[in-house]
Design an enzyme around this catalytic site. Sequence first.
Site, short mmCIF file in Angstrom:
data_model
loop_
_atom_site.label_atom_id
_atom_site.label_comp_id
_atom_site.label_asym_id
_atom_site.label_seq_id
_atom_site.Cartn_x
_atom_site.Cartn_y
_atom_site.Cartn_z
N ARG A 104 7.54 -15.63 11.07
CA ARG A 104 7.35 -14.19 10.84
C ARG A 104 6.90 -13.58 12.16
O ARG A 104 5.86 -13.95 12.70
CB ARG A 104 6.31 -13.95 9.74
CG ARG A 104 5.85 -12.50 9.67
CD ARG A 104 5.09 -12.17 8.43
NE ARG A 104 5.96 -12.07 7.28
CZ ARG A 104 5.70 -11.34 6.19
NH1 ARG A 104 4.58 -10.65 6.10
NH2 ARG A 104 6.55 -11.31 5.18
N HIS A 131 14.58 -8.93 6.74
CA HIS A 131 13.69 -9.68 5.83
C HIS A 131 14.58 -10.38 4.78
O HIS A 131 14.57 -10.02 3.61
CB HIS A 131 12.70 -8.71 5.17
CG HIS A 131 11.50 -9.38 4.56
ND1 HIS A 131 11.31 -10.74 4.57
CD2 HIS A 131 10.42 -8.86 3.92
CE1 HIS A 131 10.18 -11.03 3.96
NE2 HIS A 131 9.61 -9.90 3.57
N GLN A 134 13.13 -11.77 1.40
CA GLN A 134 12.78 -10.74 0.41
C GLN A 134 14.02 -10.33 -0.39
O GLN A 134 13.99 -10.30 -1.62
CB GLN A 134 12.20 -9.52 1.14
CG GLN A 134 11.85 -8.39 0.20
CD GLN A 134 10.73 -8.76 -0.75
OE1 GLN A 134 9.70 -9.23 -0.31
NE2 GLN A 134 10.92 -8.58 -2.05
N ASP A 222 9.92 0.88 -0.02
CA ASP A 222 9.08 0.03 0.83
C ASP A 222 8.11 0.97 1.55
O ASP A 222 8.31 2.20 1.55
CB ASP A 222 9.99 -0.72 1.83
CG ASP A 222 9.22 -1.69 2.72
OD1 ASP A 222 8.05 -1.98 2.45
OD2 ASP A 222 9.82 -2.17 3.72
N CYS A 262 9.07 -4.29 -2.42
CA CYS A 262 8.82 -5.65 -1.90
C CYS A 262 7.33 -5.98 -1.88
O CYS A 262 6.98 -7.16 -1.83
CB CYS A 262 9.43 -5.80 -0.52
SG CYS A 262 8.92 -4.52 0.65
N ARG A 290 10.07 -14.72 -5.09
CA ARG A 290 10.01 -15.21 -3.71
C ARG A 290 9.88 -16.74 -3.73
O ARG A 290 10.48 -17.44 -2.92
CB ARG A 290 8.81 -14.60 -2.97
CG ARG A 290 8.84 -13.09 -2.83
CD ARG A 290 9.94 -12.62 -1.90
NE ARG A 290 9.88 -13.26 -0.61
CZ ARG A 290 9.14 -12.84 0.42
NH1 ARG A 290 8.43 -11.74 0.31
NH2 ARG A 290 9.15 -13.50 1.57
N1 CP Z 1 6.98 -8.75 0.58
C1 CP Z 1 6.38 -9.51 1.52
O1 CP Z 1 7.00 -10.09 2.42
O2 CP Z 1 5.03 -9.61 1.37
P1 CP Z 1 4.02 -10.24 2.44
O3 CP Z 1 4.07 -9.37 3.65
O4 CP Z 1 2.69 -10.21 1.74
O5 CP Z 1 4.46 -11.63 2.76
N1 NVA Z 2 8.85 -3.19 5.95
C1 NVA Z 2 7.61 -3.89 5.68
C2 NVA Z 2 7.88 -5.02 4.73
C3 NVA Z 2 6.63 -5.77 4.33
C4 NVA Z 2 6.94 -6.91 3.44
C5 NVA Z 2 7.02 -4.39 6.98
O1 NVA Z 2 7.78 -4.88 7.83
O2 NVA Z 2 5.81 -4.29 7.16
#
Ligand code: CP
Ligand code: NVA
Length: 306
Positions: A104, A131, A134, A222, A262, A290
């Site tokens: 990540r 992502h 997701q 989102d 999400c 997930r």
């Molecule tokens: N939706 C999602 O990726 O959540 P987190 O950022 O908590 O992992």
């Molecule tokens: N678009 C958001 C998604 C979080 C799961 C971010 O990148 O923070």
Amino acid sequence: MEKRDVLTLRDLTRAELHEVLSLAAVLKQERREGRQRPLLAGKKLALLFQKPSLRTRATFDVGMNELGGSTLFLGPDEVRLGERETPADCARVLCRLVDIIAVRTFAQDIVAEMARFGSVPVINALSDLYHPCQVLSDLLTLQECKGRVEGLKVAFVGDGNNVAHSWLLAAEKLPFRFILACPEGFEPDEEIYDSVVAGGGDVAVTHDPGAAVSGADAIYTDVWVSMGQEAEAGGRQDAFAAFQVNRELVARANEDVVVMHCLPAHRGEEITDEVIESRRSVVFDQAENRLHAQKALMVWCLGAGA
Ligand code: CP
Ligand code: NVA
């Protein structure tokens, strides 16, 4: 077997996407029946995270353990990826120690570099651009509540961000209709959008949320401020004010529309408390999925069969 990285949903063919989704459904059912198969017994997953997480970290961790493997979590302060160590060196070290890596991070290039230099599969656990995990889970959720994904109309109300980009790729691949309603200046990445259109994707971008949700089977939203964009928060709150998923907007969609997010959600901003708590909301099914989707993805990446 060729190394199977998943940096974006483009890394799966349509058949492979279906294969992963079917396996996810099977693993979910088996878990409900109290049966868990150790398909990844003895395998080790490194979780290299430069941003916060609840769902992604927890589901990869629980998932790998349920499959008989183990995980190693490396947070931002330990590795200081790109600062203390290059992504290439980090990948070359980690792949001597573990069987699969989930990253990540910020720039997509970092995930790509780790995949290029590491000899084990690399999964994108969220980057600024995509992502995939997701949206894989979201497709499983839609499959469950609508019986199919192909042919549906999905309306995304919000930022043309990482989650929206993964939806665009999914829409081209499966296919289904995907409309994004965003304020001017917050459209998805042009290169990604144009490539999806060139590939025959039934996608569109509008600045009118009402038009986007008309006839929609699913409304997705989102956060307005993604991780890493905190400095832009004030301007974004103003720009997105008319793009809230609320009762009035939901009423303009199909009667049996499902509302998706999400998470984490900012109630009162991109979605109202009333809508996220309503019977139309499937947000916690998405969160649970997930687990199942990423278990299936790891099994696929490692060619473990099922
Ligand atoms: N939706 C999602 O990726 O959540 P987190 O950022 O908590 O992992
Ligand atoms: N678009 C958001 C998604 C979080 C799961 C971010 O990148 O923070």
